[in-house]
Design an enzyme around this catalytic site. Structure first.
Site, short mmCIF file in Angstrom:
data_model
loop_
_atom_site.label_atom_id
_atom_site.label_comp_id
_atom_site.label_asym_id
_atom_site.label_seq_id
_atom_site.Cartn_x
_atom_site.Cartn_y
_atom_site.Cartn_z
N GLU A 90 -16.61 4.24 1.70
CA GLU A 90 -15.01 4.97 1.88
C GLU A 90 -15.03 5.43 0.54
O GLU A 90 -15.62 5.40 -0.37
CB GLU A 90 -14.53 3.22 1.54
CG GLU A 90 -13.93 2.59 3.24
CD GLU A 90 -13.30 1.05 2.29
OE1 GLU A 90 -12.65 1.16 1.31
OE2 GLU A 90 -13.49 0.39 3.00
N SER A 97 -11.47 -0.63 -1.05
CA SER A 97 -9.89 -1.10 0.08
C SER A 97 -9.47 -2.32 -1.67
O SER A 97 -8.78 -2.77 -2.24
CB SER A 97 -9.73 -1.43 1.27
OG SER A 97 -11.06 -2.36 1.79
N ASN A 137 0.66 -1.34 0.23
CA ASN A 137 -0.15 -0.45 -0.27
C ASN A 137 0.69 1.72 0.12
O ASN A 137 0.37 2.71 0.38
CB ASN A 137 -1.09 0.56 1.22
CG ASN A 137 -1.99 -0.40 1.47
OD1 ASN A 137 -2.65 -1.58 0.28
ND2 ASN A 137 -2.23 -1.17 1.97
N HIS A 172 -7.82 4.74 1.11
CA HIS A 172 -7.71 4.68 0.22
C HIS A 172 -7.03 5.66 -1.03
O HIS A 172 -6.72 5.88 -2.00
CB HIS A 172 -7.71 3.24 -0.72
CG HIS A 172 -7.05 2.16 0.32
ND1 HIS A 172 -6.26 1.40 0.20
CD2 HIS A 172 -8.33 1.70 1.18
CE1 HIS A 172 -6.48 0.46 1.16
NE2 HIS A 172 -7.83 0.74 1.81
N HIS A 206 -15.21 -0.74 5.10
CA HIS A 206 -14.12 -1.67 6.66
C HIS A 206 -14.78 -2.19 7.69
O HIS A 206 -15.70 -1.33 8.12
CB HIS A 206 -13.07 -0.52 6.26
CG HIS A 206 -11.84 -1.09 6.61
ND1 HIS A 206 -11.20 -0.84 7.85
CD2 HIS A 206 -10.62 -2.36 5.73
CE1 HIS A 206 -10.65 -1.99 8.40
NE2 HIS A 206 -9.90 -2.08 6.82
C1 LIG Z 1 -10.20 1.61 4.16
C2 LIG Z 1 -10.03 1.25 5.50
N1 LIG Z 1 -9.88 1.81 6.50
C3 LIG Z 1 -9.27 1.79 8.06
C4 LIG Z 1 -7.37 0.94 7.99
C5 LIG Z 1 -7.12 0.77 9.35
O1 LIG Z 1 -5.47 1.60 9.07
P1 LIG Z 1 -4.76 1.11 9.53
O2 LIG Z 1 -3.70 -0.04 8.99
O3 LIG Z 1 -4.49 2.85 9.80
O4 LIG Z 1 -5.00 0.28 10.62
C6 LIG Z 1 -7.53 0.50 6.44
C7 LIG Z 1 -6.97 -0.64 6.71
O5 LIG Z 1 -6.23 -2.18 5.99
C8 LIG Z 1 -9.10 0.46 5.74
O6 LIG Z 1 -8.05 -0.39 3.81
#
Ligand SMILES: Cc1ncc(COP(=O)(O)O)c(C=O)c1O
Length: 404
Positions: free
Chosen positions: A193, A197, A57, A225, A151
């Site tokens: 989102e 993701s 990523n 993202h 997510h």
């Molecule tokens: C859409 C989304 N939100 C939140 C997160 C969580 O973020 P972090 O990896 O900083 O905990 C992710 C990570 O995979 C994500 O893809």
């Protein structure tokens, strides 16, 4: 035996080809003279073999950037590596304040709050906003409306709150409007989102903001993202939300652990919500503040993101090249982001293709349920600024061989 379900559930995962294991990345030699080890480019070494990584990523290729590393060292010298306390005790350093101000200016938002991860920020937000039981009056009840593909951290936060939760079909604002019309709550929040993701497609932001306005709802965007990758100066979704009036009620969360290439997360919002979270969000109150050195390094990363448009342009160029070179029969989701999802369907087939690609020196993790819906196992290709055209040609050739 106590806790029998541990072994039972693990064997069920294995039998469904959904068992997961970590792989350990070995350090690559950066500089022989100093024997200084570091990751670089897009190469990874796993079990002694080198691969081109298409599952990272680090979208803008900023991980291990010398200027960010230098800022990290400077941050350590100025503030120390550890904040040594929670933000409300003595853990809130000048570096945190400077980073919050940087983000507010960047995104043109009044206030911003830092969290140790995107997961923590999402859970904190939904749990805290949805804490009212609504028993006293319906004016205190709260309804959350989440895109179906939101997510896990948004879902966990929402479902563990006291709010009523509804999920609308992916990007379906017609269904969202119907659900909102049925709600008798005064306090409604839509969540999505910015870039999804696992699919890489974009939220229908105009539809979401219009719907929010019509139903007097707030809009929450998880820009994990999008930040850095899309919009003017990499601002993410806010650059596409140009109606300043409605943007007052828009809340943006994004993580530092992807394009920004550090670690932690921020949540940008208005002043009242900011104060409310500082006073009531348990993840914020009862957790050690992020490293001030990391906050200092994050400021440098954001500066580079603002200045270096070429990083975003390169992702666009590489994405166009991949799509041109892939055979038409390959089922790839349309995307304006770094994420290009190739849908395979069956878990075993996705694993087999991923294994075959490894023989060609390509690392591409198969994404399977429960992360994605059953029957939609996929290869989630991420194209980063640090890839080159030869990497993309090699990937396309190998995918064509494996899939047609
Ligand atoms: C859409 C989304 N939100 C939140 C997160 C969580 O973020 P972090 O990896 O900083 O905990 C992710 C990570 O995979 C994500 O893809």
């Amino acid at each position: 035996m106590a806790f029998d379900y541990i072994v039972e559930q693990l064997s069920a995962r294995k039998s469904l080809s959904r068992y997961r294991q970590r792989v350990c990345l070995q350090p690559t030699v950066k500089d022989n003279a100093s024997q200084h080890f570091a990751m670089h480019d897009t190469k990874i070494i796993v079990a002694g073999k080198e691969y081109i990584n298409f599952s990272s990523n680090d979208y803008l290729g900023l991980n291990n950037h010398p200027q960010i590393n230098k800022a990290m060292q400077e941050g350590i010298d100025k503030f120390g590596l550890c904040s040594s306390s929670s933000s409300l005790v003595t853990g809130y350093h000048y570096a945190h304040q400077a980073l919050e101000e940087k983000i507010c200016q960047w995104l043109n938002k009044p206030k911003c709050l830092l969290f140790s991860s995107g997961f923590a920020a999402n859970v904190a937000f939904f749990q805290t906003l949805g804490q009212s039981t609504g028993k006293e009056s319906k004016h205190k009840s709260c309804h959350f409306f989440l895109d179906k593909l939101s997510h896990a951290s948004m879902l966990d936060g929402a479902y563990s709150s006291n709010a009523k939760v509804k999920r609308f079909a992916h990007n379906n604002t017609t269904q969202l409007s119907q659900l909102l019309s049925q709600s008798d709550s005064k306090n409604k929040l839509i969540a999505s989102e910015g870039i999804f993701s696992m699919d890489g497609d974009q939220a229908h932001l105009k539809g979401l903001t219009d719907t929010a306005k019509t139903h007097n709802a707030w809009l929450y965007l998880d820009d994990a993202h999008s930040i850095g990758v899309i919009g003017k100066e990499g601002q993410g979704s806010v650059s596409l939300l140009n109606d300043t009036k409605s943007s007052d009620t828009n809340i943006i969360m994004a993580t530092f652990g992807k394009a920004i290439a550090t670690s932690g997360a921020f949540l940008a919002c208005d002043e009242n919500l900011h104060d409310y979270l500082i006073n009531f969000a348990r993840h914020y109150i009862y957790s050690t503040a992020i490293s001030p050195a990391l906050a200092w390094a994050t400021i440098k990363s954001i500066e580079l993101i603002q200045q270096e448009q070429w990083r975003r342009d390169k992702i666009t160029e590489l994405s166009m090249l991949l799509r041109q070179l892939l055979d038409n029969s390959i089922n790839i989701i349309s995307s304006a982001s770094s994420i290009h999802a190739i849908i395979i369907g069956d878990e075993q087939k996705a694993l087999a293709v991923s294994k075959q690609l490894r023989k060609q020196g390509i690392w591409l993790t198969a994404i399977r349920p429960p992360t994605v819906k059953i029957g939609s196992s996929r290869l989630r290709v991420t194209l980063c600024t640090s890839h080159n055209t030869n990497d993309i040609k090699h990937l396309a050739r190998s995918l064509n061989e494996a899939l047609i």
